[in-house]
Design a protein around this motif. Structure first.
Motif, short mmCIF file in Angstrom:
data_model
loop_
_atom_site.label_atom_id
_atom_site.label_comp_id
_atom_site.label_asym_id
_atom_site.label_seq_id
_atom_site.Cartn_x
_atom_site.Cartn_y
_atom_site.Cartn_z
N PHE A 100 1.62 5.13 1.79
CA PHE A 100 0.53 4.88 0.53
C PHE A 100 1.06 4.50 -0.52
CE2 PHE A 100 -2.30 6.44 -2.85
CZ PHE A 100 -3.45 5.67 -2.46
N LYS A 101 0.76 3.36 -1.08
CA LYS A 101 1.45 2.90 -2.56
C LYS A 101 0.23 2.60 -3.46
CE LYS A 101 5.76 3.04 -1.49
NZ LYS A 101 5.79 4.40 -0.78
N PRO A 102 -0.02 3.16 -4.32
CA PRO A 102 -1.29 2.87 -5.09
C PRO A 102 -0.91 1.91 -6.00
CG PRO A 102 -0.22 5.03 -5.97
CD PRO A 102 0.37 4.63 -4.50
N ASP A 103 -1.75 0.89 -6.17
CA ASP A 103 -1.67 -0.16 -7.30
C ASP A 103 -2.70 0.11 -8.38
OD1 ASP A 103 -4.00 -1.41 -6.50
OD2 ASP A 103 -2.76 -2.31 -4.86
N ASN A 104 -2.51 -0.91 -9.37
CA ASN A 104 -3.56 -0.57 -10.39
C ASN A 104 -4.79 -1.51 -10.26
OD1 ASN A 104 -2.16 1.20 -12.21
ND2 ASN A 104 -0.67 -0.05 -12.46
N SER A 105 -4.99 -2.22 -9.22
CA SER A 105 -5.98 -3.03 -8.74
C SER A 105 -7.50 -2.40 -8.92
CB SER A 105 -5.91 -4.04 -7.55
OG SER A 105 -5.86 -2.66 -6.46
N SER A 106 -7.46 -1.07 -8.38
CA SER A 106 -8.76 -0.43 -8.32
C SER A 106 -8.54 0.94 -8.35
CB SER A 106 -9.36 -0.82 -6.94
OG SER A 106 -8.68 -0.17 -5.82
N PRO A 107 -9.56 1.67 -8.85
CA PRO A 107 -9.54 3.24 -8.75
C PRO A 107 -8.68 3.86 -7.62
CG PRO A 107 -11.86 2.68 -9.38
CD PRO A 107 -11.24 1.43 -8.84
N ILE A 108 -7.74 4.74 -7.73
CA ILE A 108 -7.14 5.14 -6.70
C ILE A 108 -7.73 6.00 -5.78
CG2 ILE A 108 -5.08 6.84 -6.47
CD1 ILE A 108 -4.06 6.00 -9.16
N TYR A 109 -8.77 6.65 -5.94
CA TYR A 109 -9.44 7.24 -4.88
C TYR A 109 -10.03 6.32 -4.03
CZ TYR A 109 -14.25 6.02 -6.44
OH TYR A 109 -15.55 5.66 -6.95
N LEU A 110 -10.54 5.04 -4.43
CA LEU A 110 -11.05 4.19 -3.37
C LEU A 110 -9.73 3.65 -2.67
CD1 LEU A 110 -13.27 2.00 -5.39
CD2 LEU A 110 -13.95 3.54 -3.88
N GLN A 111 -8.48 3.68 -3.20
CA GLN A 111 -7.24 3.05 -2.44
C GLN A 111 -7.17 4.09 -1.35
OE1 GLN A 111 -4.03 1.54 -4.70
NE2 GLN A 111 -5.66 1.38 -6.67
N ILE A 112 -7.28 5.60 -1.73
CA ILE A 112 -6.97 6.57 -0.50
C ILE A 112 -7.96 6.44 0.32
CG2 ILE A 112 -7.00 9.14 -0.47
CD1 ILE A 112 -6.21 9.51 -3.14
N LEU A 113 -9.33 6.03 0.06
CA LEU A 113 -10.29 6.15 0.82
C LEU A 113 -9.99 4.81 1.93
CD1 LEU A 113 -13.08 7.72 0.81
CD2 LEU A 113 -14.12 5.50 -0.16
N ALA A 114 -9.62 3.78 1.40
CA ALA A 114 -9.33 2.46 2.38
C ALA A 114 -8.13 2.88 3.17
CB ALA A 114 -9.16 1.78 1.27
N PHE A 115 -7.15 3.54 2.74
CA PHE A 115 -6.12 4.04 3.42
C PHE A 115 -6.47 4.78 4.77
CE2 PHE A 115 -2.20 6.77 4.45
CZ PHE A 115 -1.52 5.75 4.44
N VAL A 116 -7.17 5.92 4.61
CA VAL A 116 -7.69 6.56 5.49
C VAL A 116 -8.65 5.78 6.53
CG1 VAL A 116 -8.60 8.50 6.19
CG2 VAL A 116 -7.46 8.46 4.25
N LYS A 117 -9.39 4.79 5.88
CA LYS A 117 -10.14 4.10 6.98
C LYS A 117 -9.49 3.35 7.65
CE LYS A 117 -14.95 4.07 4.52
NZ LYS A 117 -15.73 3.51 3.66
N ARG A 118 -8.60 2.60 7.25
CA ARG A 118 -7.74 1.53 7.94
C ARG A 118 -7.07 2.30 8.65
NH1 ARG A 118 -7.58 -3.74 6.64
NH2 ARG A 118 -8.68 -4.22 4.61
N GLY A 119 -6.41 3.44 8.38
CA GLY A 119 -5.57 4.36 9.56
C GLY A 119 -6.44 4.66 10.77
N ILE A 120 -7.73 5.16 10.45
CA ILE A 120 -8.45 5.64 11.50
C ILE A 120 -8.80 4.20 12.51
CG2 ILE A 120 -10.62 6.37 12.40
CD1 ILE A 120 -10.83 8.01 9.69
#
Lengths: 125, 244, 155
Positions: A7-27
């Protein structure tokens, strides 16, 4: 235990959304499986160097969407029965298709042209 | 809570801080951002009373004096350790002078950064000195920790590890105010961003608020400073020879 | 106890008490040798038919004490400056409970040195008064000739 190493957060969107997306894509991709365990909120905060409030928010969202369940408020478990995984896959595919379509449109391609382009590269990947 | 009301600081005719109001609440991790000369350091030094100022600054309603000042600690890029003694002697000094000195945290951090205990601080590298400066600020046992550009001269791996250690270490009521120009790096770390420009607060935002608005911190900051993306282009255009 | 003594003398942090006392001791030694010799010479050179009161001989001859006092003062200044040089450790000092702490650190050694120096100077004067008495006691001079005014020796 789900690994957040990639998981590598960037500054494109709020980090909580990036965590959310990371988990969803993982699933959706099967990397994260049903009843996998998530790191504790505190551990994840430390691991990623991210404010605990942000992690908390991401976990709450995941709970709201029914993708994780927290027992005793400590350990969180992924709840992704096959039908849910399929639905997630569809959602993500739909989102990706949408952005790809938008990209083609931006470049002035017609649906036929886009389809032809896709077909040309279909075998390559 | 630290409450700052109508804080004004002038150096001669230059206004460093201009009728500034700010509240710092327990448990916050505040990023204090702003260009050089915005007044970040002056603000922190005013809170500690290291400079004279107009206005009022209170800690839980009391003015900040020797009675309560040890509830705050300060790590600065100017450094405030004793260069001529080693880490163990620092610990001894802090033990003597700060009731709540956190021996365990000191030991853990010294080990984490792998700093020598018996070397005079002035003989350490600049990076190590910065780390030591921060260690002492964190180990003093204060409720409010102020760090002013603490990482100048440290490499990124060091800094990233450090943010993680910070998050793992800080208690829920410990407050951190981090003044830095490394906005991108700490954007995930902070719970609140305070933006300073020309001695005034031009932005003050909880990250949770930004999250709800689906906005990123960097964009918020660029907006606040009305950053003009085409500034560079305009400058180049003005410089280019006529007729082109 | 040892720690207590260390706390008292060790600081300003990183400054060596031994070096500080060393500087003071050497300064004291130099002026005692030079000035003391000066006084001895003055006593021995007095023509026996025109004996002067001891105070007149001593007159200002221990003024070198002020050089020593200046050395003490220089150490005080140096101590205070050590909290702002190289690093701003005075930021830490300002957070300590007792505002007197920094003064204790900066003043203890030089003040002890100054008092010791003053005492030493007094003893030197006393010693030469002894010598004066030994040499001139067989001469018919007024009793007040043996007195000495310590202050006059210094200025």
């Amino acid at each position: 235990m789900i690994s957040f190493v990639s998981f590598k957060p960037d500054n494109s969107s709020p980090i909580y959304l990036q965590i959310l997306a990371f988990v969803k894509r993982g699933i959706a991709s099967g990397k994260i499986k049903d009843s996998d365990e998530l790191p504790s909120r505190r551990a994840l905060s430390v691991l990623l160097g991210i404010n605990p409030n942000t992690v908390q928010r991401a976990f709450s969202m995941l709970e709201e969407e029914g993708l994780i369940s927290s027992s005793h408020g400590v350990t969180s478990i992924v709840t992704a029965p096959p039908e849910r995984v399929n639905k997630l896959k569809e959602e993500i595919l739909a989102a990706d298709a949408k952005s790809t379509a938008a990209l083609f449109k931006q470049n002035g391609l017609s649906l036929e042209q886009a389809a032809a382009l896709l077909a040309a590269y279909w075998e390559e990947v | 809570m630290i409450q700052i009301k109508n804080l004004t600081k002038k150096y001669g005719s230059t206004v460093a801080l201009d009728r500034l109001d700010l509240e710092i609440h327990p448990g916050e991790i505040i990023g204090l951002f702003g260009p050089n000369g915005a007044g970040k350091t002056t603000l922190i030094k005013s809170i500690f009373g290291f400079v004279n100022y107009q206005g009022s600054i209170t800690l839980d309603g009391e003015p900040i004096t020797r009675k309560n000042i040890a509830r705050m600690s300060f790590g600065t890029c100017e450094h405030s350790f004793f260069p001529g003694i080693n880490a163990n002697d620092h610990a001894e000094f802090y033990r003597d002078h700060f009731q709540s000195f956190d021996e365990r945290r000191f030991a853990v951090l010294m080990d984490f950064f792998d700093l020598p205990r018996n070397k005079k601080i002035k003989h350490m590298s600049t990076g190590q000195q910065n780390q030591f400066e921060v260690i002492m600020a964190l180990s003093q046992g204060s409720d409010y920790i102020f760090l002013d550009e603490p990482f100048a001269g440290n490499d990124i791996f060091n800094r990233e590890d450090f943010y993680k250690v910070l998050l793992g270490m800080l208690g829920p009521d410990e407050t951190l105010l981090l003044s830095t120009h490394l906005i991108e790096e700490v954007s995930g770390l902070v719970s609140r961003a305070v933006l300073l420009d020309k001695g005034k607060i031009i932005g003050d935002k909880q990250i949770a608020e930004l999250d709800s608005e689906n906005a990123g911190l960097i964009d918020y900051i660029k907006d606040a400073y009305s950053y003009k993306a085409d500034r560079v282009f305009q400058a180049l255009e003005q410089l280019s020879p006529e007729g082109e | 106890m040892k720690r207590h003594i260390k706390r008292f003398f060790f600081y300003p942090p990183g400054e060596s008490v031994v070096a500080m006392f060393g500087i003071l001791f050497v300064t004291a030694l130099i002026f005692i040798v030079i000035l003391g010799d000066n006084i001895r010479e003055a006593i021995w050179l007095i023509p026996h038919d025109r004996i002067k009161p001891f105070s007149d001989i001593l007159n200002g001859r221990l003024a070198g004490f002020w050089v020593y006092a200046a050395a003490c003062l220089a150490i005080v200044v140096r101590n205070y400056r050590s909290f702002a040089a190289q690093s701003r450790s005075n930021y830490v000092m300002k957070r300590t409970k007792s505002g007197f702490e920094i003064h204790r650190m900066c003043l203890t050694v030089p003040v002890i040195g100054l008092i010791a120096g003053l005492l030493l100077t007094y003893l030197v004067a006393l010693g030469y008064q002894e010598e004066y008495t030994r040499i001139f006691s067989s001469f018919p001079i007024p009793a007040e000739y043996y007195d000495f005014n310590f202050w006059r020796a210094l200025i």
